[in-house]
Motif scaffolding. Structure first.
Motif, short mmCIF file in Angstrom:
data_model
loop_
_atom_site.label_atom_id
_atom_site.label_comp_id
_atom_site.label_asym_id
_atom_site.label_seq_id
_atom_site.Cartn_x
_atom_site.Cartn_y
_atom_site.Cartn_z
N SER A 1 -12.12 5.35 -9.76
CA SER A 1 -11.01 5.85 -9.00
C SER A 1 -11.81 6.23 -7.56
O SER A 1 -11.76 7.44 -7.44
N ARG B 1 -11.43 0.78 -9.85
CA ARG B 1 -10.34 1.15 -10.64
C ARG B 1 -11.10 2.12 -11.62
O ARG B 1 -10.39 2.99 -12.04
N TRP C 1 -11.81 -0.73 -3.84
CA TRP C 1 -11.47 0.44 -4.61
C TRP C 1 -11.82 0.14 -5.97
O TRP C 1 -11.51 -0.87 -6.73
N LYS D 1 3.45 1.55 -1.57
CA LYS D 1 4.00 1.78 -2.70
C LYS D 1 2.77 2.25 -3.98
O LYS D 1 2.93 1.96 -5.13
N ASP D 2 1.61 2.50 -3.13
CA ASP D 2 0.48 2.56 -3.93
C ASP D 2 -0.10 1.44 -4.76
O ASP D 2 -0.86 1.71 -5.91
N GLU D 3 0.25 0.34 -4.57
CA GLU D 3 0.03 -0.83 -5.27
C GLU D 3 -1.55 -1.16 -4.77
O GLU D 3 -1.80 -1.09 -3.60
N PHE E 1 0.88 -1.25 0.03
CA PHE E 1 0.14 0.04 0.03
C PHE E 1 1.02 1.19 -0.08
O PHE E 1 0.45 2.31 -0.60
N ASN F 1 -7.31 -0.74 -1.85
CA ASN F 1 -6.22 -0.11 -1.32
C ASN F 1 -6.47 -0.05 0.06
O ASN F 1 -7.21 -0.54 0.63
N ARG F 2 -5.37 0.90 0.84
CA ARG F 2 -5.46 0.83 2.12
C ARG F 2 -6.35 1.24 2.94
O ARG F 2 -7.23 0.64 3.79
#
Lengths: 115, 115
Positions: A57, A54, A52, A13-15, A11, A36-37
């Motif tokens: 967004s 995609r 989340w 690393k924004d993965e 998270f 996401n987190r």
């Protein structure tokens, strides 16, 4: 919120992490989406499966508009921290098509023993 | 090989598709990995679950070195064509740690009814 290190690292690393939802009683796999987190932390604090989106967004509380919510029973992380398993109590249909599960299109395998 | 259009379109754009492996009898979710067109076609033609290893950028016939193979019983595609469900007969452990499933790290949920 304390998360396993391998997951917190992703998270950070924004993965995104893949989230599989499974019916906690029948064990049917219902859908695959992403977290996401923030989505995971909301899922944990509210016991409502949250993803989340995609395409939009945006956070997506499953069933918020349709009423087809998923009450979280348990969450398990996989060995390399890139996927989680939501065990849920599904209200109504998981799929936007009205099907119970999103996995409703068989791909045929020659010589398979599927009945 | 004829594949559903939504899936063929993804592969044509070099997108990978998430592949969930589930024990066909116990319904336990075993692992999540990825497939490209070649991996899926090999899975279909051989009835052995085959993935695309993102870390090694190579085809990965599950269990080829460990012996922990997955015989494919059925494959189902999801509604938007970005995930497939492999129903498998798992030999030995699915996880490289020796655990039956890769999903072996619980994330605790306050107020959950998990036993």
């Amino acid at each position: 919120m304390n998360l396993p290190e391998v997951l917190a690292d992703r998270f950070a690393k924004d993965e995104l992490v893949a989230a599989i939802a499974q019916d906690h009683q029948t064990k049917e796999v219902l859908m695959l989406a992403w977290v996401n987190r923030e989505a995971l932390e909301l899922s944990i604090s509210t016991s409502k499966a949250t993803y989340w989106s995609r395409s939009r967004s945006a956070l997506w509380v499953k069933g918020e508009s349709s009423g087809h919510t998923q009450k979280l029973i348990s969450i398990d992380l996989d060995c390399d921290g890139d996927a989680i398993l939501y065990s849920v109590e599904q209200t109504g249909a998981a799929c936007h098509t009205g099907d119970r599960t999103c996995f409703h299109t068989p791909i045929s395998i020659p010589n398979s023993s599927r009945e």
